[in-house]
Enzyme design. Structure first.
Site, short mmCIF file in Angstrom:
data_model
loop_
_atom_site.label_atom_id
_atom_site.label_comp_id
_atom_site.label_asym_id
_atom_site.label_seq_id
_atom_site.Cartn_x
_atom_site.Cartn_y
_atom_site.Cartn_z
N THR A 1 -30.11 -30.20 59.18
CA THR A 1 -29.57 -29.15 58.31
C THR A 1 -29.40 -27.90 59.15
OG1 THR A 1 -31.76 -28.40 57.73
CG2 THR A 1 -30.77 -30.05 56.29
N GLU B 1 -29.02 -33.37 52.96
CA GLU B 1 -30.12 -34.20 52.44
C GLU B 1 -29.65 -35.25 51.45
OE1 GLU B 1 -30.19 -30.98 52.91
OE2 GLU B 1 -32.19 -30.20 53.34
N LYS C 1 -31.42 -10.38 41.90
CA LYS C 1 -32.38 -10.19 40.81
C LYS C 1 -32.37 -8.74 40.39
CE LYS C 1 -34.97 -14.23 41.93
NZ LYS C 1 -35.38 -14.86 43.18
N TRP D 1 -30.92 -12.55 36.46
CA TRP D 1 -30.24 -13.06 37.64
C TRP D 1 -28.73 -12.81 37.55
CZ3 TRP D 1 -32.56 -18.57 38.92
CH2 TRP D 1 -33.92 -18.41 39.27
P1 ADP Z 1 -24.48 -27.01 56.01
O1 ADP Z 1 -24.96 -25.60 55.96
O2 ADP Z 1 -24.64 -27.72 57.28
O3 ADP Z 1 -23.14 -27.18 55.35
P2 ADP Z 1 -25.32 -28.51 53.85
O4 ADP Z 1 -24.02 -29.22 53.80
O5 ADP Z 1 -26.52 -29.36 53.67
O6 ADP Z 1 -25.53 -27.75 55.13
O7 ADP Z 1 -25.31 -27.34 52.80
C1 ADP Z 1 -25.58 -27.65 51.47
C2 ADP Z 1 -25.44 -26.43 50.62
O8 ADP Z 1 -24.11 -25.95 50.63
C3 ADP Z 1 -25.72 -26.70 49.17
O9 ADP Z 1 -27.09 -26.73 48.90
C4 ADP Z 1 -24.99 -25.55 48.50
O10 ADP Z 1 -25.76 -24.37 48.51
C5 ADP Z 1 -23.80 -25.35 49.38
N1 ADP Z 1 -22.62 -25.99 48.79
C6 ADP Z 1 -22.09 -27.17 49.10
N2 ADP Z 1 -20.98 -27.42 48.36
C7 ADP Z 1 -20.83 -26.36 47.55
C8 ADP Z 1 -19.88 -26.01 46.51
N3 ADP Z 1 -18.85 -26.79 46.20
N4 ADP Z 1 -20.06 -24.84 45.88
C9 ADP Z 1 -21.08 -24.02 46.17
N5 ADP Z 1 -22.00 -24.29 47.12
C10 ADP Z 1 -21.87 -25.44 47.80
#
Ligand code: ADP
Length: 541
Positions: free
Chosen positions: A185, A330, A438, A443
């Site tokens: 990640t 994940e 916040k 929120w």
């Molecule tokens: P990276 O930072 O490598 O892209 P991830 O793909 O694991 O890591 O990131 C996941 C996160 O990206 C999610 O937990 C969420 O916060 C955000 N995310 C992914 N897709 C969307 C979406 N369509 N809208 C809003 N947030 C998103």
């Protein structure tokens, strides 16, 4: 009593076998890193992946060993994936956009034994290779003619390296729960964490991803994964495309608007997927040239929220259906896709867009719940937001070399996102739990405000962060990048937002900047923005 069906382990290389047998001649086209377009097909990809497997086996790479790739989307990279996992070793995609120090940390932590690397990354890698303690050999993804002189240890050109194998080799056989792939990640907080996919999780995830109400890819499709193989398991496209037999177009190192447009047009691409920043560049290119997208049918936008204006533009001006998607490393990574259930299928115009701003509903294989901070389930009313938690066969249960418990008592993983669920099971992200603002105990969703702000015709990009406030704790600050050659005042931007959100959600101020920082995967880097504006004083009311 056990069922009486065959034991056919769900192994990833069975996917490329199927593609080679059923769809062997289907084109796999790449814009090569060297420059020219390269064309091959699934039958040849499989043949050469077997050579990779044979050669790795001969080099002493064993079951469970990690093999890194630092590479763009190309046919060679795909061959490496299948070759590595086909002997029970683990493809470890390293994101080249990370800082060199992060790359070293990740490779050392994974204890990668070999690395496949594209020409693009040689100069930077050479500078830092002394820090990569466990790598025994570098295979440069090119042929002898393009192989530069390099100081990398035991470096060899890929084409020469596989030429030493005759391909008379069989995949190894092992339990379907064996690890197949690995991806860290991005680690915007603390050190990156290693997610370890299994053969079984990847295969099940590829089935899920291909369903009609997920990506719905068919053999008749032409698929262009703009999302890199190194970004969150390539959103399954390296598996779901050969699994369905669709043709594959790989963009190599060039992800700019004109280059992507050229591939979409030349190869009559019907399906593509990537993060919003890439599509912003494509839309700008289309606006500039007046070009259309007559072949493209569907586009998956995820990784960050797809702005309303972007979804609308693709659909109304170019006739391309947008599928908003959400997921995370994940989760292999797909969690939800916004395709239309019957309850919403008849909607049009703004009402349809309202639904498409949601991140969608989970396919079979992903279970969701939203809870408060104490773990109590919250209602699916489309309004109440809480911590989004997930469970399923392609969701992580632990991180690599890390004993921490990451599941709750019911086996759900806390995504770190805050979301609502509506009565039809559609999820909408309102924020990252650490980005939510916040204000006076309530929120405010930074994402909602950003989506609204980018709807302003002069705004290219927007980010909202919470800044200290003596009375309310935090109040929203809107940070804006204007489109090229545009000017706008704070009042003009705020007036545009007025009436579209609750009054107390209105940003207290607008800061105009040249550029908004992004993470290696195209997300707004809120940590850096917060740092930059940490001494910011909001105007006094
Ligand atoms: P990276 O930072 O490598 O892209 P991830 O793909 O694991 O890591 O990131 C996941 C996160 O990206 C999610 O937990 C969420 O916060 C955000 N995310 C992914 N897709 C969307 C979406 N369509 N809208 C809003 N947030 C998103």
């Amino acid at each position: 009593m056990l069922g009486l069906m065959q034991d056919w382990p769900l192994l990833c290389h069975r996917i490329i076998d199927h593609a080679a047998i059923q769809h062997g001649a289907r084109p796999v086209v790449t814009r090569s890193v060297e420059g020219p377009i390269h064309t091959t097909n699934y039958a040849d990809i499989r043949k050469r992946a077997l050579k990779v497997a044979q050669r790795l086996d001969r080099d002493g790479i064993k079951l469970g060993d990690r093999v890194a790739t630092l590479a763009w989307n190309t046919w060679r990279h795909l061959e490496c994936w299948y070759g590595i996992l086909g002997i029970g070793a683990i493809y470890h995609t390293v994101n080249p956009r990370l800082f060199a120090e992060q790359i070293c940390w990740i490779v050392n932590h994974a204890e990668d034994r070999m690395m496949f690397v594209d020409l693009t990354f040689l100069p930077i890698l050479e500078k830092h290779a002394h820090g990569l303690k466990t790598i025994e050999r570098y295979v440069v993804l090119t042929d002898a003619a393009h192989m530069p002189k390099t100081t990398l240890k035991n470096a060899v050109a890929y084409e020469e390296w596989i030429a030493e194998a005759d391909g008379d080799f069989a995949w190894k056989s092992f339990d379907e729960n064996t690890a197949a792939g690995m991806c860290y990640t991005s680690g915007t907080t603390g050190n990156p964490k290693g997610v370890l996919y299994s053969h079984r999780s990847n295969v099940l995830h590829a089935f899920m991803a291909s369903l009609p109400d997920a990506k719905g890819i068919a053999a008749r499709d032409v698929v262009l994964p703009v999302v890199p193989l190194f970004h969150a398991n390539c959103w399954s496209l390296a598996f779901s495309t050969p699994l369905t037999g669709a043709s594959l177009i790989l963009p190599g190192a060039k992800l700019d608007g004109p280059s992507i447009y050229e591939l979409l047009d030349t190869y009559k691409v019907t399906f593509t997927a990537g993060v919003p920043t890439v599509w912003l560049a494509l839309l700008q290119e289309l606006e500039k040239t007046g070009a259309k997208l007559p072949h493209l049918k569907r586009i998956v936008i995820g990784g960050s929220a797809s702005p309303r204006a972007m979804t609308q533009k693709f659909q109304d001006s170019y006739g391309v259906e947008v599928i908003h998607a959400w997921g995370m490393t994940e989760m292999s990574p797909l969690g939800s896709l916004c395709t239309m259930k019957p309850e919403y299928a008849a909607l049009t115009g703004e009402a349809k867009l309202d639904i498409q701003m949601k991140q969608g509903h989970p396919p079979f294989g992903v279970e969701m719940k939203i809870t408060d901070d104490k773990g109590k389930n919250l209602p699916w009313d489309g309004k109440t937001f809480g911590r989004l938690k997930v469970r399923g066969p392609a969701v992580a249960r632990r991180y690599f070399k890390d004993d921490s418990e990451i599941l709750d008592q019911e086996g759900f993983f806390d995504t770190g996102d805050v979301a609502t669920m509506d009565p039809h099971g559609y999820m909408q992200i309102t924020d990252r739990s650490k980005d939510v603002i916040k204000s006076g105990g309530e929120w405010i969703s930074s994402i909602d405000l950003e989506n609204l702000a980018v709807g302003h015709p002069k705004v290219a990009e927007a980010a909202v962060i919470g800044v200290q406030h003596p009375k309310w704790d935090e109040r929203p600050l809107l940070v804006v990048v204007l489109k090229k050659d545009q000017r706008a005042s704070k009042d003009e931007i705020l007036a545009f937002m007025q009436g579209k959100i609750a009054k107390w959600w209105m940003p207290d101020d607008v800061a105009f900047v040249e550029e908004i920082p992004h993470t290696a995967t195209g997300k707004i880097l809120k940590t850096e923005l917060r740092e930059r504006f940490k001494d910011y004083r909001l105007p006094v009311q």
